[in-house]
Design an enzyme around this catalytic site. Sequence first.
Site, mmCIF file in Angstrom:
data_model
loop_
_atom_site.group_PDB
_atom_site.id
_atom_site.type_symbol
_atom_site.label_atom_id
_atom_site.label_comp_id
_atom_site.label_asym_id
_atom_site.label_seq_id
_atom_site.Cartn_x
_atom_site.Cartn_y
_atom_site.Cartn_z
ATOM 1 C CG HIS A 121 -2.574 -3.799 -1.758
ATOM 2 N ND1 HIS A 121 -3.731 -3.990 -2.016
ATOM 3 C CD2 HIS A 121 -2.185 -4.771 -0.616
ATOM 4 C CE1 HIS A 121 -4.297 -5.123 -1.270
ATOM 5 N NE2 HIS A 121 -3.502 -5.432 -0.501
ATOM 6 C CE LYS A 137 -4.262 -1.713 1.997
ATOM 7 N NZ LYS A 137 -5.337 -1.899 3.242
ATOM 8 C CG HIS A 154 -3.004 -10.236 1.728
ATOM 9 N ND1 HIS A 154 -2.035 -9.534 1.027
ATOM 10 C CD2 HIS A 154 -3.743 -9.198 2.163
ATOM 11 C CE1 HIS A 154 -2.350 -8.274 0.839
ATOM 12 N NE2 HIS A 154 -3.066 -7.913 1.463
ATOM 13 C CG ASP A 191 -6.594 -8.091 5.478
ATOM 14 O OD1 ASP A 191 -6.672 -6.853 6.134
ATOM 15 O OD2 ASP A 191 -6.413 -7.926 4.347
#
Lengths: 116, 346
Positions: free
Chosen positions: B231, B206, B261, B290
Amino acid sequence: MALLDELSANGSNTTEGLSRLMNNASLYERLLKKLPGSVKPLEVLPHIENGDIKQAIANAHTIKGVTGNLSITPLYTAYTKITDLLRIGSIDEARNLTVETLPVQEKILTIIEKYS
Amino acid sequence: MDRLLIVDDEEINRSILIAGFADLYETVEAYNGRETLDILENSKVNAVLLDLHMPDIDGLQVLKAMKASGQIARIPVFIVTASNEDEELLDAYNLGATDVIIKPYNLQFVRQRVSNIIELYNQRHHLEDMVAEKTQELVRQNNRLVEALANIVEFRSNESGLHVKRVREITVLLMKALVDEYDEFKGLKDDIESIAFAACLHDIGKIGIPDAVLNKPGRYTPDEFETMKTHTLKGYDEIREMKDLMDPRLYEYSLDIARHHHERYDGKGYPDHLVGEDISIWSQVVALADVYDALTSERCYKKAYDNETACNMIMNGECGQFNPKVIEMFRRNIESLNSLRLSITE
């Protein structure tokens, strides 16, 4: 005659025995006096005659180790041979040598016991 | 004072060695193999003088047990024997015996040989301890660096750094549950700490996302979403640049987690559209951690959901499909996860 002199006169190499124990005479005598108590229970002949060769080897081997460290030469030499003969299966020879050794063993142990 | 274990079924033989070493070491004696193994298991021993021929458990069996338990690598074992059988002595060496002392022996020589080896082992242990301590320090520094980097990303996203901490702790809890439950993951037990620190870097990419997109207080346009999705690849590239700075295990996990992820079990994730078990279990765990923390936290574009709603959304597949094993561990640990999440606050 002192213990070491008497054992020496009967074939033990007490000079070597002392040297093995860093010339510590009191330790040497103390250990020698334990020898009858260690060796007497370790019978070899009855096990040969019963056919329990494994136990006969184990006992002969133990006597060989102890008498070697204390330089009781007649017994060390005899039990080294007896152990080897038993291991290669020469049972009769081992038996004969054990029979020959027992009076020598008896004499040496009696000498030691006299000083205990 | 170093401790020497003297093992012989014959009292005279033990007495000789005890007398020979009493001024150098604390001596402890055992008269058979069973007693030897008890002492080795329950107390500190620096070296063993071991007779081979003993009733019950003999010297070779003691060596086998020491080899199986790993003790043979740390404790030198001297075989003290009247045996002249090469095969037996070779067996002893092959099982890890350090040296063989043949009876009859000269006590002075035995003292010298044994004390030389004990000193060498002590020096080796000291060096190993120093290396382990330095390695630990490096790992700690590495982990602090990782946390600092992760926090930079969080602050840029106008978040406090708590998201990273919560994702890390949720990852630990779920990884432990998976390792305990499934044989296939047991091998990861020692890697959980590395995976947890790697989880901290999941959003490192990010850094490369423009502020206007990263902190937009509303829904993304399709183009903005495409930008945001990058990202994962940016994170992957950034971690590759840090390869030389990172512990190799941490590096590999970080690389995988940063890239994967956002993958989903049904292949509908990004960037590689991996499916099912092609996604590593650690990336799947971090993905769920997350999402869970994002749902239960307030963001510039949304309010926080309550825990029950968030859990239902995850289990119903509203946030994409997750690995069923990860979902099962999540389901079983909902209360613990909620407590853990609530315990990590400003």
